[in-house]
Design an enzyme around this catalytic site. Structure first.
Site, PDB file in Angstrom:
ATOM      1  CB  THR A 555      11.047  10.248 -12.485  1.00 10.45           C
ATOM      2  OG1 THR A 555      11.219  10.957 -11.246  1.00 10.45           O
ATOM      3  CG2 THR A 555      11.107  11.240 -13.629  1.00 10.45           C
ATOM      4  CB  VAL A 609      -2.035   7.177  -1.325  1.00 13.00           C
ATOM      5  CG1 VAL A 609      -2.788   6.049  -0.638  1.00 13.00           C
ATOM      6  CG2 VAL A 609      -0.894   7.665  -0.464  1.00 13.00           C
ATOM      7  CG  LEU A 613      -8.514   4.704  -6.206  1.00 11.53           C
ATOM      8  CD1 LEU A 613      -8.379   3.654  -5.097  1.00 11.53           C
ATOM      9  CD2 LEU A 613      -9.904   4.642  -6.817  1.00 11.53           C
ATOM     10  N   GLY A 664       2.547  -3.194 -15.955  1.00 12.11           N
ATOM     11  CA  GLY A 664       2.700  -1.830 -15.413  1.00 12.11           C
ATOM     12  C   GLY A 664       2.152  -1.663 -14.007  1.00 12.11           C
ATOM     13  CD  GLU A 667       7.093   2.605  -7.451  1.00 15.17           C
ATOM     14  OE1 GLU A 667       8.043   3.306  -7.829  1.00 15.17           O
ATOM     15  OE2 GLU A 667       5.963   3.070  -7.207  1.00 15.17           O
ATOM     16  CG  ASP A 678       4.958   1.426  -3.355  1.00 21.49           C
ATOM     17  OD1 ASP A 678       5.508   2.512  -3.600  1.00 21.49           O
ATOM     18  OD2 ASP A 678       3.817   1.119  -3.750  1.00 21.49           O
ATOM     19  CE  LYS A 682       1.267   3.105  -3.117  1.00 17.98           C
ATOM     20  NZ  LYS A 682       0.839   1.906  -3.841  1.00 17.98           N
ATOM     21  N   GLY A 797      -1.648   1.111 -12.297  1.00 14.22           N
ATOM     22  CA  GLY A 797      -1.832   1.062 -13.755  1.00 14.22           C
ATOM     23  C   GLY A 797      -1.593   2.436 -14.356  1.00 14.22           C
TER      24      GLY A 797
END
Ligand code: ADP
Ligand code: ASP
Ligand code: MG
Length: 815
Positions: A555, A609, A613, A664, A667, A678, A682, A797
């Protein structure tokens, strides 16, 4: 001759009794048989319950009695042909009438003595053996009935009587020597005093009846027919992966049964052990299965740990005090007191300092034991030489059993580290010098988890089970569940991981299935689930208390991010793509890491983050190997990258942001991405993971959004504001385009400081060619000097974020 005993479930109804008759028919072809039967399943419990009610003048006892009567009459009607029913019905009715008279007596006198209770309990076996004997006659088996009370003689302790072995053996031998019938059927569990008064051999005692007869007549084999396919590596009702033990020694079987493996009543082994009569445990409902063979010396390669069992309802009593050290006699007085009270001791431990003695007994006897012991040691307690007896209740004993354990090192180490890993608190430990048994006393509520964890460790080494609880099953969550389903077999085969989803929740409903939710139909199940509640989700997970539990937060919720600590403290790992917790106050972030370590529950957030990856994991490895990060440069917003890669003077900023959200890449609240918050979160997390102490407010955020857009409070106003300020965005594009630069939202960390903001990137810069929603991060470290360590790829994504969460789950699987 063989002795065959059929337990309660095996004779629970007409259908099962027919199976039993088939087994007997086959077995009697080439051997004489003594058949011992239990009461029809659950009858003994009902008989005792009815007695309790009658003795307190509760009229409801009559309904229970009626139920008992109906059950037995039904079996007679189902199995005896109508033409022959009347005699059997009238004898059955006579027995039931007598039973009714006994209950009437209890009711009128408000009294229930052990003697009456034993007589009442005996009716279960009296009825079952009589009815089955009549069915055998109808089926024309060469059989006769014998009342065990004429053979098995006991002391006068009515409910748990001690057998007078010599007399009993003589009776059995005399009877079976004269017997000419191929089959003799006898009631289990019941016996008599020398005066002919009915006694019983303790709950589960039909096994014992069969063993006594087998021993007396030197049987070739004692067969215990029950509702499972042998003696299992652990109770199969609690440990689903348990398997039957093919071959086990008397000693091992005895240890397992003493420590709770109810499939054999503990005293059963003793009578047949000296005569080396093999015991075979078989399944009435699957007679073709091999079952378990119990003998003196099992052949072939034997495992060190043969089984794990447990006993519940244990209390630990501790006698402790400095006045005990070096002074003999304390344990003698302790044991004598308990002996006088007829209290059975299940486990004893004493540390070599002699400062305390600890004993495990049944919960029911704890307060009686405490009273007696406090009295015994009243003098020493008054002088403060010892403390009053300490009682801890609601505990369980869990025991590893195996004769071969003594030849293996490290088994107890493995046992205790496994329990520790699963956060199972060990209250006391006992290991006999013979090393047939290693026991640990733990909290009752942990017993199931402990059994399963130990079973996995000692018997299923190859497959580890992970139990997932997923909250937030929107776009990313849905992809995550689909990936789990797709990879399920691969993980089992290749990584030896069995991943099950036990609970799922969205903001509306939640659903649990302890057997694992079917990942084909989870949507329907969730839609019909209970109303979602963060607290109840947590409480339910705690109650399930499954080993290797993982809470997964997919969430973006503040409330969810606040509960991680509670999960970790309960040894439940946390995997999250929600950045809020790790970007909150440094103290909170640090505290979660501390708790995670203390309670052995990984806390992983790789997807905070760069989505899937492997940025945080790589960083962790870099730090762990002793390297030091001094600078980080990164494009960390897949959404902003997507937006600025697509925005030009040919479209509008509003439309590009709308498209990013639709695909997508943002956020749920796109302002969090567009405002740079955001990205700030990170770089904050990367700096913290690199070992720096930093707060979100310390990060310089040069937002490109107009003040008015930043001040909007909902998505609708936000989008309207983007349209209103289109000229401002076109200007930003033009300035970069005029210089042949591209726009990138860059995060930098250097000299302990971090900043984020839009930059003009010239064509010779590594960030220039960053396509679509890609992220890139450059780590400048002591070891990566000339060229920074680079990680680059899709950074947003649903599919890649889901696979990042997946990777964290696998990391925990390997933990
Ligand atoms: P019966 O009525 O046939 O005497 P019990 O109920 O007394 O049967 O014993 C069989 C039960 O013992 C099984 O159904 C199972 O639940 C329980 N059990 C506990 N531990 C074990 C174990 N290690 N192996 C097999 N069964 C076990
Ligand atoms: N019927 C008795 C009991 O339930 C004995 C037995 O089944 O072994 O305890
Ligand atoms: Mg039994």
């Amino acid at each position: 001759m063989n002795v065959l005993k059929f337990g309660g479930t095996s004779v629970a109804n007409a259908q099962n009794i027919s199976l039993v008759i088939d087994i007997i028919t086959k077995a009697s072809q080439n051997k004489k048989l003594a058949i011992v039967v239990s009461a029809f399943g659950n009858t003994t419990n009902m008989l005792l319950k009815t007695a309790e009610l009658a003795a307190v003048k509760d009229e409801y006892y009559r309904s229970l009695l009626q139920e008992i009567e109906n059950r037995h009459m039904q079996v007679v009607k189902d199995l005896i042909p109508v033409t022959e029913q009347s005699a059997v019905i009238s004898h059955t009715k006579r027995l039931l009438n007598y039973l009714e008279t006994l209950y009437e007596g209890c009711f009128l006198l408000r009294e229930l003595t052990p003697k009456t209770l034993a007589t009442i309990a005996s009716f279960g076996e009296l009825l079952s053996s009589y009815i089955i004997s009549e069915v055998m006659k109808v089926r024309q088996l060469d059989s006769n009935y014998k009342d065990s009370r004429e053979l098995i003689i006991t002391t006068e302790s009515f409910e748990n009587a001690q057998v007078e072995m010599k007399l009993t053996q003589e009776n059995c031998q005399a009877f079976f020597e004269k017997n000419e019938k191929q089959i003799i059927i006898l009631p289990g569990f019941i016996a008599a005093t020398p005066n002919g008064e009915t006694t019983t051999l303790g709950r589960g005692g039909s096994d014992y009846t069969a063993a006594i007869i087998a021993s007396a007549v030197d049987a070739d084999e004692l067969q215990i027919w029950t509702d499972v396919s042998g003696m299992y590596t652990a109770n199969p009702r609690i440990v689903k992966q348990a398997t039957p033990i093919p071959h086990i020694s008397y000693q091992e079987a005895m240890e397992l049964s003493h420590f709770g493996a109810k499939v054999i009543y503990p005293p059963t082994i003793q009578p047949v052990l000296h005569k080396e009569i093999p015991i075979l445990v078989k399944n009435t409902f699957s007679p073709e299965q091999e079952g378990t063979r119990i003998t003196k010396n099992p052949q072939g390669k034997q495992q060190a740990v043969k089984g794990i069992s447990y006993i519940e309802n244990i209390s630990l009593l501790t006698l402790e005090g400095s006045g005990m050290i070096g002074i003999p006699g304390f344990s003698k007085r302790l044991f004598e007191t308990l002996l006088a009270e007829k209290i059975n001791i299940i486990l004893i431990t004493q540390a070599s300092s002699e400062h305390s003695i600890c004993i495990g007994i049944n919960d029911k006897e704890a307060s009686r034991a405490k009273m007696a012991l406090d009295e015994t040691f009243a003098y020493e307690i008054a002088l403060k030489k010892v403390d009053p007896i300490l009682v801890e209740q609601q505990l369980a004993i869990i025991a590893l059993v195996g004769e071969n354990m003594k030849n293996h090192q490290g088994l107890s180490g493995k046992m205790f580290s496994m329990l520790g890993k699963n956060n199972v608190n060990i209250r006391a430990i006992a290991q006999g010098a013979s090393e047939k048994n290693i026991s640990a006393v733990i909290n009752s509520e942990d017993a199931k988890k402990a059994l399963n964890a130990l079973h996995e460790e000692f018997f299923e080494e190859k497959i580890k089970q992970l139990n997932l609880f997923v909250t937030g099953v929107g776009n990313v969550g849905e992809r995550f569940l689909a990936q789990l389903k797709q990879q399920h077999e691969y993980l089992r085969e290749q990584l030896k991981l069995n991943i099950r989803v036990i609970g799922i929740s969205n903001s509306r409903t939640m659903f649990f299935d302890e057997e694992g939710i079917d990942l084909d139909s989870w949507k329907d199940k969730l839609a019909k689930g209970d109303k979602a509640s963060l607290d109840e989700f947590y409480e339910t997970i705690k109650t399930h208390n499954l080993r290797n539990s993982i809470f997964i937060d997919i969430t973006a919720s503040h409330d969810v991010s606040k509960v991680y600590g509670d999960y970790l403290r309960n040894n439940i790992s946390v995997v999250t793509c929600n950045k809020i917790a790790c970007a909150s106050e440094y103290e909170n972030y640090q505290n979660l890491k501390r708790i995670s370590q203390k309670y052995n529950a990984p806390f992983l957030f790789e997807t905070n983050v760069g989505a899937g990856l492997p940025i945080i994991d790589t960083l962790k490895n870099v730090i762990a190997s002793g390297d030091r990060v001094h600078k980080i440069q990164a494009v960390l917003s897949g959404s902003l990258n997507f937006v600025f890669n697509n925005f030009s003077n040919q479209n509008t900023f509003h439309d590009v942001v709308t498209q990013a959200q639709k695909e997508g890449y943002t956020e749920p609240d796109p302002k969090i991405d567009l405002s740079g918050v955001d990205v700030a979160r990170k770089i904050l997390i990367l700096a913290r993971e690199s070992g720096y102490i930093l707060e979100l407010e310390d990060i310089e955020n040069n937002s490109f959004l107009p003040q008015e857009t930043l001040a909007t409070e909902n998505n609708e106003d936000f989008y309207a504001s983007l349209t209103k300020h289109e000229a401002h965005f076109q200007q930003i594009f033009k300035e970069a385009n005029d210089k042949d630069c591209r726009l990138k939202y860059v995060a930098t960390f250097e000299d302990g400081k971090a900043k984020v903001g839009l930059q003009h990137i010239p064509s010779d810069h590594p960030f220039y060619n960053l396509e679509g929603s890609d992220n890139i991060v450059l780590f400048f470290t002591d070891r990566y000097v000339a060229q920074p360590l680079q990680i680059k790829g899709a950074g947003a994504g649903a599919e890649v974020t889901a696979s990042g969460i997946f990777a964290d789950v696998i990391r925990i699987g390997k933990f």
